[in-house]
Structures are given as C-alpha cells and as structure tokens.
Design an enzyme around this catalytic site. Sequence first.
Site, PDB file in Angstrom:
ATOM      1  N   ASP A 191       0.826  -1.208   0.000  1.00 38.99           N
ATOM      2  CA  ASP A 191       0.000   0.000   0.000  1.00 38.99           C
ATOM      3  C   ASP A 191       0.864   1.265   0.000  1.00 38.99           C
ATOM      4  O   ASP A 191       1.895   1.316   0.671  1.00 38.99           O
ATOM      5  CB  ASP A 191      -0.873  -0.012   1.267  1.00 38.99           C
ATOM      6  CG  ASP A 191      -1.908   1.096   1.275  1.00 38.99           C
ATOM      7  OD1 ASP A 191      -2.931   0.938   0.593  1.00 38.99           O
ATOM      8  OD2 ASP A 191      -1.680   2.119   1.950  1.00 38.99           O
ATOM      9  N   GLU A 222      13.752 -15.580  -1.017  1.00 41.68           N
ATOM     10  CA  GLU A 222      14.109 -16.763  -0.215  1.00 41.68           C
ATOM     11  C   GLU A 222      13.032 -17.840  -0.326  1.00 41.68           C
ATOM     12  O   GLU A 222      13.238 -18.982   0.064  1.00 41.68           O
ATOM     13  CB  GLU A 222      14.251 -16.376   1.265  1.00 41.68           C
ATOM     14  CG  GLU A 222      15.476 -15.563   1.565  1.00 41.68           C
ATOM     15  CD  GLU A 222      15.418 -15.034   3.005  1.00 41.68           C
ATOM     16  OE1 GLU A 222      14.719 -15.631   3.853  1.00 41.68           O
ATOM     17  OE2 GLU A 222      16.078 -14.015   3.262  1.00 41.68           O
TER      18      GLU A 222
HETATM   19  C1  NOJ Z   1      -4.482   2.980  -0.763  1.00 42.96           C
HETATM   20  C2  NOJ Z   1      -5.631   2.084  -0.482  1.00 42.96           C
HETATM   21  O1  NOJ Z   1      -5.999   1.398  -1.667  1.00 42.96           O
HETATM   22  C3  NOJ Z   1      -6.736   2.960   0.059  1.00 42.96           C
HETATM   23  O2  NOJ Z   1      -7.951   2.267   0.159  1.00 42.96           O
HETATM   24  C4  NOJ Z   1      -6.285   3.524   1.380  1.00 42.96           C
HETATM   25  O3  NOJ Z   1      -7.254   4.438   1.844  1.00 42.96           O
HETATM   26  C5  NOJ Z   1      -4.943   4.258   1.270  1.00 42.96           C
HETATM   27  N1  NOJ Z   1      -3.989   3.550   0.464  1.00 42.96           N
HETATM   28  C6  NOJ Z   1      -4.338   4.470   2.629  1.00 42.96           C
HETATM   29  O4  NOJ Z   1      -3.922   3.255   3.166  1.00 42.96           O
END
Ligand code: NOJ
Length: 506
Positions: A191, A222
Amino acid sequence: MPQTWWRGAAIYQVYPRSFADGNGDGIGDLGGLRARLPYLKDLGVNAIWLTPWYPSPMADGGYDVADYRDIHPDFGTLGEAELLIGEAHALDIKVIIDVVPNHGSTASAWFQEALADPAKRDRFWFRDEPGDWQSIFGGPAWTQVPDGQWYLHLFDPGQPDLNWDNPEVHEEFRQVLRFWLDRGVDGVRIDSAALLVKSETAFEDIDGVHDIYRDWRRIADEYPDRMLVGEVWLPDQERMARYLRPDELHTAFNFDFLACPWEPEALRACIDRTLATHLPLDAPPTWVLSNHDVARVVTRYGRAETSWDHGNRRDGVPADLELGYRRARAAALLAMALPGGVYIYQGEELGLPEVEDIPDELRQDPMWRRSGHTVPGRDGCRVPMPWSGEEPPFGFGAGSPWLPQPETWRKLTVEAQEADLGSMLTLYRTALRLRRDWLGDGTLSWLEGRPDVLAFTRDSGLACVVNFGPDPVRLPPHGSVLLASGPLDGGELPGDTAVWLSPRTP
Ligand code: NOJ
Ligand code: CA
C-alpha cells in the site's frame, strides 16, 4: 504453473467486507469467501488479492492495521485464513495479501506505547509543532495528542505514519513478511508504496524508498515463486518504473491505464508508454480498470469525461449507464488482451455500477468525514456483491448488508447472469478461459488503420480490435471470431465494441 506465475496472471481483487457474508452479520468474511472459492475457480482467475484482513478499528476500511499477526474478528480467525490459503491452492488459485507500511493504526501496540511514553515515539512522526501538510483525505495531516505533541498522518488521524528512519520499523516489516510468506501466501500488495520515506519537506518518491524494496525482494526471493506488487501512484512513468528494477518489486498497478480516458489516441499512448517502461526491465505490465478506491468503470465510462482523477472524483456527474456498460465490456476485452497481468475488482465481472445514493448517515469512508461531508468518497464502489435472489441482501448473507444494495441489482446477480449468455459474467468467464491459451505475458504488434480503432496482434496470433468511433468498421483479415463484447453488425464491428479474432478457421 511456471515459476513466474504472476507475469500473465488474471488477479481478482477481493474486498472481504463486501464479498460474501458467511455468518449473517451483514459483513463479508472468510467463511463467505471460502464458500465462494468455486465461483472464482469457475470465473477462471489465477489469483486473488485480499485488501487488509487484520484487526483494525476500520478508520479506513482496514488500511489502519492494528496487528499484522492476526485476523479481524469480523472476518474470522488466523486458523481460517490458513484454511483459506490451503483451499485456494487446492483450486490452483494463488493468494496475495495487503501490507500497509506507510502507516499503522492508533490502536496498534506501538502507538499505544508511544502515547503512554514520549520516549517511545520514534517509530512514528511526532513533533512539537505541526507541519503544514494536508491529509490526502482532507484536513490537516497533523493531530495533537493530550501532552501537546503532534503526529503525522498522511491519511486519516487513525493512521499514524511510520518512521522509516527507525531500524525497528524495518525489522518489524521483515518479520511481518516472513510471518505470511511462511503461511504460504504467494504475493504481497504494498500500500502507498512510494510514500514511506520522508524528509522534513517531502514525502513522495524519495530515493531511499528503493532500499526498502531491495530488502523486501531479498526476503521474497528466499521463498519459491512469490511476488511483490506495488501501489505506486506516480504521474511520471519513468519514476514509477524505478520500482520495477530487477532487484525491487516484481510488478506494480498500472494506474496510468486506469486513469486514461476511453479514447483511442490516449489509450494507445498509455499502452505504448507502459510497454516502453516495462519491457526493458523485463517487468510484466499490469492492466487495471478499477479498484476499491475509484468509481466503478460502468459509471465512469458512461460520463462525458471518462478519465479518472483522484482530485476530481466527479461523484454524481450524470452517466449514461448503457453506454458505460457497453464500453466496460469492450474495455474488459482490451485489458485482458494486453501483454502482462490483469486485475479485476470484485463486481467488475458483474458490470456493477457505482452506487451514488447511499444515505449520508450510512457512509463509512473517512473521505466523507474528513472533507466536511463534501466528498462522498469510496463507499459507492464497495457495496456488497449481489449473488442471487430477487431482493437485498441478494444472497450476500442472511443479515442486512453493511451498505445497502440497490433494488435494481436483481438483474445483476451472479445467479441472473449465469443463465444469460449475453451477460457481463459470461463475457468475463469466456474471456478468462480463452486468455489462458491465447494471452497473458508477451508482446504485441499494432495493426495500423483508422484513427478511431485500436487493433493489435499478440504472440499467439490472436488479434484484438476495439472500435471507439460512431460507425461500424470492417474487421481485419482473420480465420474466425473468438469472442466479441457485443453483437457484430453484418460482420462489421460497431462502436464501443471489441473483438478477439483467431487467425485460424474453426
Ligand atoms: C491505498 C488504499 O488502496 C486505500 O484504500 C487507502 O485508503 C490508502 N492507500 C491508505 O492506506
Ligand atoms: Ca460476517
């Protein structure tokens, strides 16, 4: 499957809260998902990616992770997660999980320790004075704690940013990766992958971030056959490609494609850009039409402006859903024909539109709260799946779903579409079956022709032709038609329609 299964994979994104509810509390869960694995097998996907399933206060749909070594009780237990991984594997479906290294949760043990003891604040971004950065969800990115200090949260206040200058943070995530790789997950989605490393003045795409992914790649390597996929929203494709160098991430989501308008020139330029940045690195491109953060593709492509822009979500802008539906069908065949992997967000295979009339009091997205109730946010693409029956909850589960489903979805249930040869579900199933033999990893060659048509052949000889113009066009020479997104018009390809052609006669 070959060692590099992800290179041409069709990966289905499961938003667990909205996929299927096994215990009747109105919230999707692992029991529901496990019961529906045969559906995903029949659909023909190679892998599933689950958005975060860990314990979390759900300040941001689970992207505020409190504990990486367990499962949110709404979803089930760690034991069930292990069963799910095994059951998916038995069906030859790979499993990708989500990790969120940019930030944690205010409910995590680390943040609670930091609150209790100012000496333990170095895992986060605490300062005596707030900076002037704005949160991506709206409002200031700094929140004050009772003793007067401030902490940084690029997203919701429930998501304190982690300090990647602290070696302890590195070590923790190494262990989290191993925890799940040891349990057999085949991939990890990262993310906000470009935001981790920060200076006092900038937080996007700072060079030091690449050292983190080199470290993670060594860990993934690994284990046999594991992949890392980055959520890297960067406008500059060259900068994006740096995350895909051979010792970093295996793939990244192609948001350039997602954001591109439904226009031949722009799409061709995007496809060319994508291939030009990926092929020299031997990184497989990915093709993404939607996810849990953007408006449903049927709605988006039905609007006058079909591009996607996070800063201008166009909520409520009128959409011609019939037109959007036709284009979404054509776009599905385009995305699935391009070289590399493809991501399918749950419900895309049913042609679900964005739900734009969720009552305000039921909205959950922090974007809604943080924007002072001016941006409705992302709930409209997260409404629980309609499986069967004539009325809500449409087989989602026994209880009332956590977000209401429109009555009109009776026509869009899996049950209704299964019986219909012309449905979106049938199109996806057929396309995914053909894709296994004809498409996936490789290259393409453009077939030059009219400016309102995109046409290319793939290594297998399959030709994909998409007509964006108003008038039907003649098909290029071919042996037979494998699949079309809509009826052909006396052998010609109508507007907003795509076709896959075989060089062979049947
Ligand atoms: C991207 C994620 O897809 C989204 O849903 C989220 O709100 C933000 N990153 C923050 O984690
Ligand atoms: Ca449930």
